[in-house]
Scaffold this motif. Structure first.
Motif, mmCIF file in Angstrom:
data_model
loop_
_atom_site.group_PDB
_atom_site.id
_atom_site.type_symbol
_atom_site.label_atom_id
_atom_site.label_comp_id
_atom_site.label_asym_id
_atom_site.label_seq_id
_atom_site.Cartn_x
_atom_site.Cartn_y
_atom_site.Cartn_z
ATOM 1 N N GLY A 15 0.799 -1.206 0.000
ATOM 2 C CA GLY A 15 0.000 0.000 0.000
ATOM 3 C C GLY A 15 0.836 1.261 0.000
ATOM 4 N N ILE A 16 0.174 2.392 -0.193
ATOM 5 C CA ILE A 16 0.832 3.695 -0.122
ATOM 6 C C ILE A 16 0.834 4.128 1.344
ATOM 7 C CG2 ILE A 16 0.750 6.094 -0.881
ATOM 8 C CD1 ILE A 16 -0.863 5.151 -3.301
ATOM 9 N N PRO A 17 2.006 4.313 1.932
ATOM 10 C CA PRO A 17 2.040 4.675 3.362
ATOM 11 C C PRO A 17 1.509 6.075 3.602
ATOM 12 C CG PRO A 17 4.231 4.777 2.433
ATOM 13 C CD PRO A 17 3.354 4.191 1.362
ATOM 14 N N GLU A 18 0.808 6.236 4.686
ATOM 15 C CA GLU A 18 0.246 7.540 5.019
ATOM 16 C C GLU A 18 1.332 8.557 5.355
ATOM 17 O OE1 GLU A 18 -2.861 7.417 7.837
ATOM 18 O OE2 GLU A 18 -4.026 5.910 6.772
ATOM 19 N N THR A 19 2.530 8.078 5.670
ATOM 20 C CA THR A 19 3.607 8.998 6.035
ATOM 21 C C THR A 19 4.112 9.811 4.849
ATOM 22 O OG1 THR A 19 5.086 7.099 5.822
ATOM 23 C CG2 THR A 19 4.439 7.744 8.048
ATOM 24 N N VAL A 20 3.640 9.525 3.650
ATOM 25 C CA VAL A 20 3.998 10.376 2.515
ATOM 26 C C VAL A 20 3.601 11.826 2.804
ATOM 27 C CG1 VAL A 20 3.552 10.840 0.076
ATOM 28 C CG2 VAL A 20 3.866 8.503 0.843
ATOM 29 N N SER A 21 2.585 11.992 3.644
ATOM 30 C CA SER A 21 2.126 13.347 3.963
ATOM 31 C C SER A 21 3.182 14.160 4.704
ATOM 32 C CB SER A 21 0.852 13.276 4.811
ATOM 33 O OG SER A 21 1.123 12.607 6.036
ATOM 34 N N ASP A 22 4.197 13.497 5.265
ATOM 35 C CA ASP A 22 5.245 14.235 5.973
ATOM 36 C C ASP A 22 6.125 15.034 5.019
ATOM 37 O OD1 ASP A 22 4.425 13.322 8.458
ATOM 38 O OD2 ASP A 22 5.622 11.496 8.297
ATOM 39 N N MET A 23 6.070 14.733 3.718
ATOM 40 C CA MET A 23 6.828 15.516 2.741
ATOM 41 C C MET A 23 6.009 16.763 2.407
ATOM 42 S SD MET A 23 8.474 12.549 0.288
ATOM 43 C CE MET A 23 6.935 11.766 -0.134
ATOM 44 N N GLU A 24 6.053 17.709 3.293
ATOM 45 C CA GLU A 24 5.114 18.828 3.235
ATOM 46 C C GLU A 24 5.380 19.801 2.094
ATOM 47 O OE1 GLU A 24 7.339 21.404 6.744
ATOM 48 O OE2 GLU A 24 5.789 19.941 7.245
ATOM 49 N N ALA A 25 6.566 19.741 1.474
ATOM 50 C CA ALA A 25 6.852 20.633 0.346
ATOM 51 C C ALA A 25 6.540 19.970 -0.994
ATOM 52 C CB ALA A 25 8.320 21.058 0.384
ATOM 53 N N LEU A 26 6.049 18.730 -0.982
ATOM 54 C CA LEU A 26 5.900 17.931 -2.198
ATOM 55 C C LEU A 26 4.973 18.595 -3.209
ATOM 56 C CD1 LEU A 26 6.937 15.229 -3.260
ATOM 57 C CD2 LEU A 26 4.831 14.176 -2.437
ATOM 58 N N GLU A 27 5.460 18.669 -4.482
ATOM 59 C CA GLU A 27 4.673 19.235 -5.578
ATOM 60 C C GLU A 27 4.342 18.185 -6.633
ATOM 61 O OE1 GLU A 27 6.888 22.462 -7.178
ATOM 62 O OE2 GLU A 27 7.056 23.528 -5.270
ATOM 63 N N HIS A 28 5.265 17.233 -6.840
ATOM 64 C CA HIS A 28 5.107 16.253 -7.921
ATOM 65 C C HIS A 28 5.262 14.858 -7.324
ATOM 66 C CE1 HIS A 28 5.683 15.123 -12.325
ATOM 67 N NE2 HIS A 28 5.891 13.990 -11.681
ATOM 68 N N LEU A 29 4.230 14.037 -7.408
ATOM 69 C CA LEU A 29 4.254 12.675 -6.879
ATOM 70 C C LEU A 29 3.897 11.706 -7.998
ATOM 71 C CD1 LEU A 29 4.381 10.624 -4.521
ATOM 72 C CD2 LEU A 29 1.927 11.026 -4.189
ATOM 73 N N ASP A 30 4.819 10.806 -8.322
ATOM 74 C CA ASP A 30 4.587 9.815 -9.382
ATOM 75 C C ASP A 30 4.955 8.430 -8.863
ATOM 76 O OD1 ASP A 30 4.277 8.316 -11.627
ATOM 77 O OD2 ASP A 30 5.605 9.488 -12.906
ATOM 78 N N LEU A 31 3.933 7.624 -8.607
ATOM 79 C CA LEU A 31 4.113 6.226 -8.193
ATOM 80 C C LEU A 31 3.437 5.300 -9.201
ATOM 81 C CD1 LEU A 31 3.370 6.580 -4.357
ATOM 82 C CD2 LEU A 31 5.592 6.571 -5.494
ATOM 83 N N GLY A 32 3.289 5.771 -10.437
ATOM 84 C CA GLY A 32 2.591 5.013 -11.464
ATOM 85 C C GLY A 32 3.340 3.771 -11.904
ATOM 86 N N LYS A 33 2.601 2.873 -12.567
ATOM 87 C CA LYS A 33 3.168 1.681 -13.195
ATOM 88 C C LYS A 33 3.865 0.779 -12.182
ATOM 89 C CE LYS A 33 3.946 4.430 -17.366
ATOM 90 N NZ LYS A 33 3.704 5.743 -16.757
#
Length: 986
Positions: free
Chosen positions: A241-259
């Motif tokens: 799964g996608i971990p909820e802690t990704v939210s800790d990257m508070e400056a994130l603009e571009h997220l690509d976990l495709g394919k």
């Protein structure tokens, strides 16, 4: 004696200053001398560097000159007279980096991207002690990243992308504590990456995408990455799964976990504001919604496509006020589309296709944001279509096919001047098509088939429209005579409607038309007789109408026609003898009033159902399903037979003249062989030209083509073998063959890749040339796939062997990687233009290599199209836009490769699709009508253990052969999808 007086105060004050002037001047002199010495030393380093790299022409201006400083050269940047930056990108550098480059003591930035440098990571750069920026991307480096790379302790930017680095990403990378940018994407890492990377607190960009890492889950601890703006791990074998802690990257603009094979639901909390609970307590309004001013989330791009994600689309996406691209296609998402997403002010691209999404489309889409792409195809959506999609005046692509949408099409679509393609087929739309939609100046494709639309055909059409599909609707009326102005139309499918009147002669003047389908209408009258403008027409279907009169003889002169269906009409008279010149894969003239004897070309079992229900027709062979010709029925054909005899005598005389000409030419060729051959090597050789020339004998011929024969030559007693292509320029095609020879030598002589056939050398005379390649033991892919249909004694394929699925997938991936190198790894992108199974050669281990570069072309820039004077390539593999525009870019190779993927999965030949269509179109229709893919898989590989992989590659072939170039993937994306297909199940 006069008394001495002291100096005035102002003199006493300035005296010390004047006393220092000589010292200052001297120090300035020393400083200038030192600076001059440094510049001289650095100039010598640059000149030595150019010489070490064999003086590429792009560095011709690197010469010692008193007129200007080397700091003024475009590749150089200096500070205080000393070199700090070297920007040596895209200079065709083929040689390794010499150690003396670090004699530039103040060098902080080195950019060697987009070159052809080979070998391992250049550890000589460890001596560049001040280096903070290193870019080695788009080269051919290989092997592992050194385990002591952390010796480059000052690095802030490390870009090693798009090389052949492999094995693990060493833990030492994570010890480069000052890193801000780390790009390792698109290489050949097949091991692990250190999770410690996610502890580099200064990171702003982390790109690991498109690598075949050992399957792993995303680390739970992202808390350190407070500055990360760009994060991509697409196609890296992530699972779980996608971990909820990704939210800790508070400056994130571009997220690509495709394919990736990610599973589970999209956790809403990862996209929520960090203090969301507090905001609900203190700042919610009466309705419970969050005021726009509160949102501070930075995310602008989210790509979670091509995973196995389930559940609903999170409502919290509606808080992402900066979001302009949302890509969730090819998952298993369900539920409805949250209405709050339609209100996002920056939303530009939304891709939700190929899911299980239901409900209605929120009506506010486009009302508050400048939409460019709106793609919701292949879902279970119902209700009306949004009215405001083009409200911002920027809508480019619209795809909503294969849903259950209903009602009339919004009139606003008729005013959307930016639209390029409209794909709304297979829904339940009714009413008229908005009038302006036909005339949109940028529109290239309009697909409306499978609805309940009505109305008449327009008198005017957009000048750029190349494809109209409107079958299975209720359109009525006549085909307008103004159809002659639809000059750029390539595909026109209006079958199964209520069209009436005649087939107008004006329709026959469309020069780019390849497919014309008017079956199952109410057309009547005679067919036009003058149809010679249909030079590109491959498919013609006018069946199930009321057309009468004779079949026009000029149909038999159409040069590339392969599919012809005139069945279920009232046609009469003889079948024109010109039909004997056609090369038809499909022919159906059944249920008409034709008479006479069928042409001998069709008097065989391949066409035994082509002439049914024509009482006046007869055949010579009794196994045909029509009457056998009697003496009486043959009498009427005696005149034709006499004409045939006369033509045969004339043909024999022509053959005799040709033979005499060839004998004369062969004598000239023998004299040419007496001239001294010139051998140009491209690899180290263990043979001479005499080893080659002595073996160019007829028993050694293993193939032939339009340009000459191919020989298998053993060049030494050890048994080393090469393949020799002999090109003879003694025909009218001299100029064409010369161009192909030059193209192949220029390209293959300068590129090296494990999936591109090696050109060992060329041997040339005045008008005879040899190309010597490495020998590929297993011949071509074409012979393995289609050997049963076209077997020959010299095929090089064992009849008792089959090409199993693991080998086919290995071949597909190898070809894709070779094309990827050509498109993205060369300083100037190379377009092959003739990708097909017969140009894919297989070595002893069935590793694939791309061959035959005679039609290849180089592009000035990636993605830039080049105009050709004529269409070249192989029928069945040609991209539809190439035939129309004669402009080529990388997407025509993607289309051809997609056909190869369909060959690999179905075993069918490129022209062997179904009635009215080739393999690409047939596969598209099969898939989009919901038929099981398992029904069309090649029997030789129909193994349940590989069914999912084969199905995915089949779908990828459909994706690659999309009619619109803009909707095809890049070959980079194809490589990654094939890598995903090749992964074993977790």
């Amino acid at each position: 004696m006069p008394r001495l007086t002291s100096s005035p105060p102002h003199i006493r004050f300035f005296f010390p200053f004047f006393s220092y002037i000589p010292c200052v001047v001297f120090l300035c002199f020393l400083s200038h001398a030192a600076e001059s010495q440094i510049q001289d030393q650095e100039l010598q380093v640059l000149l030595k560097l150019r010489q070490s790299w064999q003086e590429p022409s792009s560095l011709d201006h690197w010469v010692a000159s008193n007129s200007s400083s080397h700091c003024a050269w475009p590749e150089i940047k200096c500070q205080e007279g000393s070199i700090t930056e070297l920007n040596l990108t895209n200079l065709s550098i083929n040689y390794s980096t010499p150690p003396f480059i670090c004699d530039l003591k103040n060098l902080t930035k080195l950019d060697l991207s987009y070159n052809n440098i080979t070998g391992e990571f250049p550890t000589v750069l460890y001596n560049c002690s001040k280096l903070v920026y290193l870019d080695l991307s788009k080269n051919h480096f290989e092997g592992p990243i050194p385990s002591d790379i952390n010796r480059m302790a000052n690095l802030q930017v490390l870009i090693l992308a798009d090389n052949s680095f492999s094995f693990d990403v060493p833990a030492s990378v994570a010890r480069l504590q000052r890193l801000r940018i780390l790009h390792l994407y698109m290489s050949e890492y097949n091991g692990t990456y250190p999770e410690e990377i996610f502890g580099l607190s200064a990171l702003e960009e982390l790109r690991l995408e498109y690598n075949k890492f050992v399957p792993s889950q995303l680390p739970q601890n992202f808390t350190v990455l407070k500055k990360l703006r760009f994060f991509s791990m697409a196609q890296t074998n992530l699972y779980g799964g996608i971990p909820e802690t990704v939210s800790d990257m508070e400056a994130l603009e571009h997220l690509d976990l495709g394919k990736n094979p990610l599973t589970g639901e999209i956790p809403a909390s990862i996209f929520a504001l960090r203090s969301l609970s507090e905001l609900y307590v203190y700042e919610t309004n009466v309705s419970g919604s969050i005021p726009q001013a509160v949102s501070a989330v930075n995310l602008s791009v989210i790509d979670l496509s091509l995973n196995n994600l389930m559940g609903n689309i999170p409502e919290v996406f509606g808080q992402l006020k900066n979001l302009y691209s949302l890509n969730l296609e090819f998952n298993q998402l369900s539920g409805g589309i949250p209405e709050v997403i339609a209100s996002l002010p920056a939303l530009s691209d939304i891709k939700l296709s190929n899911n299980n999404i239901s409900g209605t489309i929120p009506p506010d889409f486009g009302k508050f944001s400048p939409l460019r792409r709106f793609e919701v195809a292949f879902n279970n959506l119902t209700g009306a279509f949004p009215e405001h999609l083009c409200h911002g005046g920027t809508l480019f692509g619209l795809a909503a096919m294969d849903n259950n949408l209903s009602g009339e099409l919004p009139k606003s679509l008729g005013n959307c001047s930016t639209l390029s393609h409209v794909l709304l087929h297979n829904n339940g739309f009714t009413g008229n098509v908005p009038g302006g939609l036909w005339m949109l100046r940028n529109l290239t494709a309009l697909l409306l088939s499978g609805n309940g639309l009505t109305g008449e055909l327009p008198r005017e059409l957009s000048p750029n429209l190349t494809r109209i599909e409107m079958s299975n609707n209720k359109f009525f009326g006549k085909i307008p005579s103004t159809v002659s102005s639809w000059r750029n139309l390539v595909v026109f499918d209006a079958s199964n409607n209520l069209l009436s009147g005649t087939v107008p002669a004006e329709l026959t003047v469309l020069p780019s038309l390849t497919t014309l389908l008017f079956g199952q209408n109410k057309l009547s009258g005679n067919l036009p007789t003058d149809i010679i403008s249909w030079k590109s027409l491959t498919t013609l279907n006018l069946s199930h109408n009321k057309i009468s009169g004779p079949i026009p003889s000029k149909i038999g002169l159409l040069p590339v026609l392969t599919q012809l269906d005139l069945s279920d009409n009232q046609l009469s008279g003889l079948i024109p003898p010109e039909f004997g010149q056609l090369n038809l894969n499909r022919l159906n003239l059944s249920s008409n009033r034709l008479r006479g004897e069928i042409p001998s070309l069709y008097d065989n079992t391949a066409y035994d159902t082509s002439f049914l229900n024509n009482p006046g027709l007869c055949a010579s062979n009794s196994f045909m399903r029509i009457n056998v010709c009697t003496t009486q029925s043959r009498r009427s054909s005696k005149i034709n037979l006499t004409l045939i005899v006369i033509l045969a005598i004339a043909a024999a005389m022509c053959v005799l003249l040709v033979v005499l000409f060839m004998i004369r030419a062969s004598r000239k060729n023998r004299s040419r062989f007496d001239s001294t051959p010139k051998l140009t090597p491209f690899q180290s050789l263990n043979f001479t030209e005499s080893n080659i020339l002595s073996e160019l004998k007829e028993p050694n011929v293993i193939g032939s083509g339009g340009s000459g024969k191919v020989y298998r030559v053993v060049v030494n007693p050890s048994g080393d073998t090469v393949a020799v292509k002999r090109i003879l320029n003694n025909q009218k095609l001299d100029e064409k063959l010369e161009k192909q020879f030059v193209a192949e030598v220029e390209i293959l002589g300068n590129i090296k890749h494990r999936h591109i056939v090696k050109l060992l050398c060329c041997i040339s005379w005045e008008k005879s040339k040899l190309l010597v390649y490495e020998y590929m033991e297993n011949s071509s892919l074409d012979r393995w796939l289609h050997k049963k249909k076209r077997s020959s004694p010299n095929s090089g394929v064992a009849n008792n062997m089959i090409l199993d699925w693991p080998k086919r997938l290995q071949i597909a991936l190898g070809v894709a990687e070779g094309l990827c190198y050509m498109h993205h790894g060369c300083s100037s992108p190379i377009i092959h233009r003739d990708v097909k199974s017969s140009n894919i050669l297989l070595d002893s281990e069935f590793k694939a290599k791309i061959a035959d570069f005679g039609l290849a072309r180089m592009l000035a820039k990636p993605g830039e199209a080049v105009s050709m004077t004529s269409v070249a390539g192989s029928f069945g593999y040609l991209a539809p836009e190439y035939n129309h525009t004669k402009r080529v870019n990388e997407k025509i190779d993607v289309y051809s490769f997609g056909v190869v993927l369909l060959e690999l999965t179905t075993g069918r030949e490129p022209c062997e699709g179904n009635e009215d269509m080739g393999l690409a179109e047939w596969a598209w229709f099969h898939f989009n009508h919901g038929k099981p893919i398992s029904d069309v898989i090649d029997e030789e590989i129909r193994d349940n253990s590989y069914l999912d992989q084969i199905s995915n590659v089949f779908k990828l072939g459909i994706f690659c052969t999309a009619r619109l170039p803009s909707t095809r993937p890049t070959i980079k994306e194809v490589v990654q999808m094939l890598l995903k297909c090749s992964d074993p199940p977790l």
